[in-house]
Each structure stands twice: as structure tokens, then as C-alpha cells.
Enzyme design. Sequence first.
Site, mmCIF file in Angstrom:
data_model
loop_
_atom_site.group_PDB
_atom_site.id
_atom_site.type_symbol
_atom_site.label_atom_id
_atom_site.label_comp_id
_atom_site.label_asym_id
_atom_site.label_seq_id
_atom_site.Cartn_x
_atom_site.Cartn_y
_atom_site.Cartn_z
ATOM 1 N N TYR A 113 0.723 -1.096 -0.397
ATOM 2 C CA TYR A 113 0.361 0.196 0.012
ATOM 3 C C TYR A 113 0.623 1.490 0.042
ATOM 4 O O TYR A 113 1.474 1.564 0.751
ATOM 5 C CB TYR A 113 -1.415 0.002 1.368
ATOM 6 C CG TYR A 113 -2.058 1.301 1.342
ATOM 7 C CD1 TYR A 113 -3.286 0.392 0.667
ATOM 8 C CD2 TYR A 113 -1.446 1.938 1.484
ATOM 9 C CE1 TYR A 113 -4.141 1.534 0.640
ATOM 10 C CE2 TYR A 113 -3.165 3.353 1.578
ATOM 11 C CZ TYR A 113 -4.169 2.703 1.065
ATOM 12 O OH TYR A 113 -4.701 3.933 1.089
ATOM 13 N N TYR A 157 -5.520 5.635 -7.407
ATOM 14 C CA TYR A 157 -5.331 5.878 -6.019
ATOM 15 C C TYR A 157 -6.991 5.449 -5.868
ATOM 16 O O TYR A 157 -7.602 6.247 -5.915
ATOM 17 C CB TYR A 157 -4.941 6.344 -5.263
ATOM 18 C CG TYR A 157 -5.454 6.105 -3.626
ATOM 19 C CD1 TYR A 157 -4.555 5.066 -3.139
ATOM 20 C CD2 TYR A 157 -6.114 7.536 -3.208
ATOM 21 C CE1 TYR A 157 -4.503 5.311 -1.892
ATOM 22 C CE2 TYR A 157 -6.108 7.360 -1.892
ATOM 23 C CZ TYR A 157 -5.092 5.965 -1.144
ATOM 24 O OH TYR A 157 -5.457 6.367 0.539
#
Lengths: 382, 147
Positions: free
Chosen positions: A287, A337
Site C-alpha cells: 500500500y 488510487y
Amino acid sequence: MATLKDVTAIAGIGQTAFARQLPESEKVLACRAIIAALDDAGIAASEVDAFASYTMEETDEVEVAKAIGAGDVTFFSKVGYGGGGSCATIAHLAAAVATGQAGVGVAWRSRKRGSGPRPWKNTAVQLPAPAQWTRPYGLLRPSDEIGMLARRYMHEYGATRDHLFNVALACRNRANQNPDAMMYERPLTRDMYMTSRWISDPLCLFDNCLETDGALACVIVSAERARDCRQKPVYIHSVAQGLPAQHHGMVNYWNDDPLTGPAWTAARQLWKQADFGPDDVHVAQIYDAFTPLIPLSLEGYGFCGRGEGAAFTEGGALESGGRLPINTGGGGLSEAYVHGFNLINEGVKQLRGVSTAQVPDAATCLVTAGEGVPTSAVLLRS
Amino acid sequence: MSDSLLSPVVDEDGAPFWEYAARGELRVQACAAPGCGELRFPPRPCCPRCQSFDSEWRLMSGRGRIWSYVLPHPPLLPAYAEQAPYNAVVVELTEAPRIRLVGNVVSGPEAALNSVDPGRLRIGTAVQAVFCPTDAGTTLVRWLLER
Ligand SMILES: [Zn+2]
């Protein structure tokens, strides 16, 4: 003791286009991604009986189930903490399918962050009680909150902006191989990085993730069922969530050691249930809402020791052919994103052997959710 | 100080901190159970060490050190963008280093957020608490560089 190890699999993945602005609503995008994932698996929407999503997802399972034509739904759950929830949606569905609570689970994330409201424009929604200790002082955005940890990390371990650039570059280089990535035709140079504008010094523009409109979904079934589906099964080998003792969200400045975040907690549980360890991971999707999350996560998940995460990025370690290729679709920094869901789908592509930056013979993949917030992770294997 | 900066939205647990700050006192919640005395921040209903619900508010000297800092640049909320780049710091208290407070280093209690040259900020630099009343009625704890 019963475990989830390889009992369930991801049988289908789907996504919409990624762009700064898409005309369709989040609900429409969610439905498109879910239907694409079901088509990929070759499973009818009427068979879906379980859903998992993020608490920050605006389209709820009632709307989705009705729109796509799901059958009777017997399991649904929502996971909090933004990007920390991504892998937990998979974990919840794996548990539901493994224990017979459901047969076909769908997880998704749909988001219009690129064209949608900006958190720094709306004061009303951003002042829950914990914000009384941070927001009045102008610590307003996630970039400010993580920047604080990043400077402390740089101070304690000698990490530099070049280390953060290594992270941004590895993601950008993979995006330059991925036609679906928002940054496909936008190479990054060290000069561009070092001269870009600050967002929250020590973090510059390229240390921050993209702002994206788009949606992704995946389908989870039993391993047995997956073997009869259209695609090669990608087995869910180990899952974990992580909320460490005395943790305090993204402004984790108040426990004994703010630089060992939720990744450490999730990792202990993840590896405890796995048949392999960090040295056996062929490719990782970590992440990356902000570049410093990568060295922190490399340490947390045990790829290197405490304080060694920045040095780990040297010598092309994160690039294709390196010690640990990461974020092979481009990640949150350079593909899209969407609260980390693209990392899950990219992990599946790697283990199917169809990534645009394919790691040869990749058979194991770590996918992580947001570090710094209560998090989650999943180990996938082919 | 501009009233368009955000004011703390005070909850029940945090209210005493802000009431003491309005009197010019930096106080931290501590366990009041005999033999415990654990300090905790942010405030909460019970002691994570001994689970006692008895607490008191212990006066601190207001001396601390910069644990970390950032210099936010726009895009920001308008009142903050006007003063950007400014500093936001985390200060660890000298007598209780695990108690860390977010704040701003300023040249005076009511000076602008950008009133100190960022080149003077270093991790480890000594600072002293000062108190800045806001138009909204709360009092923020801010920090002066020690000379
Ligand atoms: Zn106690």
C-alpha cells in the site's frame, strides 16, 4: 485448529477505466467493476450471496445487490479505516465462504476521488473528537500526518529523499508498462522528483498518491469451486488484520514506538498461518498512498530489519528483476488510487501470469492495506 | 489570532485539558488509582495499565523537545493556506517523553503559524508551552523555541 489456508480462492477480478474524471457515478462504476469480475470468473450474478466493502464506500450492498441481480444475500460486512480495509474485505469473504456462511462473495471499491470533494475544502466533516488534538494546529491532511512520521523516520535511520524517490520511481516504472495506469505515458526522473513542489515538507508531490475516479472488484469462492471457473485460481493462503496496542489512527504519535505501526501486528498473524515466509515472496503489492509507507511496511512485514527499510530500496531492489518487485501495476502512486484495491487485482494478475510487468514464474504474492491506520494483509499463491 | 482557523471540537474526555489550558496550565490526565499514576494522552475514560476509572490532571512544566515536524504547503483550508508554509510539530514533554502533543512553534503566543523561520526547527530542539486564546473561546497550546 482449522485455518483458512488455501481453502478459498479469488476466481474473478474486474475494474473500470482509471482517470482523473469519469462521467459515471460511483454506483454505476461499482456495478460495472462487479459485473466485470463475475464475467471474468464465469459466475452468474444471481449466485452472489456475500458482499464485503469499506465503511468509506458510498454505494452499499443493498444497492449493489439490487442493481446487479444478486440472489439472497447471507453475509455482508464493512471494514473501517479507509485504505486499511482493502485486504480485510477479502479476509472477511474468505472466512464466510470457508465456514459455509456463503458461496460466492464479492468485494469492491468504487471511488470518485479525482473529480470528487477534497478533504481540505470541507471543515465540517473532518472534525471528529480525535481531531481536537491535531487539526487546529494545521495538521490537516493525511500527507501532513504521514509526513510527521516520515521526518522522524528519516531522522532516526538516516533515510533520505533519494530513498523515497526509489519508491516513487519503482511504481512509476511499472505504470509506464501498464496501459491502464493513469501515469502510463508519464516517465519520472530524479530531477522531476527533487524539484517538484512540496505538499507537506518532507513530502513532495511525487510522494503522494494519485487522485482517481474508478472502481475495482473481485470474486471469492471455495478453492474447489474456483478450479471449475474460467480463470486459474489464485488461492487465499493467509489473511490478517492489524490494530496494535495503544494505536491512534494515522496520527500514531502516542504509543511507545510510533514507527512500528499496524503492519507489524498484521504481519505476525499473517506469517504465523503461512507455509512460507518473507524470503519466499516473489512479488509484493504494498500500500503506497505515500512513499514512506513502503520502507515502514518492508520492515513491518519482515523483508528487512527495523530501520533497514530505506536502505532496502537501494540498488533497484523494488524494480522488476530486483530483490522484491513491488506494485507491478504502478500502485497508488502511479496506476490509480482506489484505496488500494488495485493492488489486490494486480496480485491476482501476477499469479495468473498476465501482469504487464510480469515477474517470471511468480507463485506467491503479498498484498497489504494502508499502513499507519488499522490495517490488513493477504498472502496469495497460485 | 484569526478566528477562521479550526477550533478544537471538544469531547467529554478532552474537556478538562482545554479548561486547564484556558487558565494557562498544561495538564495531562493521570491514573488516580493507588500505586499506578500512569499518564495517558489523548485522554480517555479508563487507565490502559490498571483499568481504573479514577483520574486526575497533573500539572506539567510545559518544557518539551521537538519530536518531529512538517511544513504544510497548499492546497489547504483557506485560513491555513494564507499562512503556508507554516510548521506543525509534535513535541514530547521533558518530564514524560511518551506524552507527545501536536502544536505549532511560534514567535509569541498569538503570533502567526509561520512566525518562526523553519530553518530554526530541528528534531530535539527545546521548546516551552505558551497559551493562545482563540476567538472561538478555546485556548490552544503552542510552543516557543527556548533561548
Ligand atoms: Zn492505572
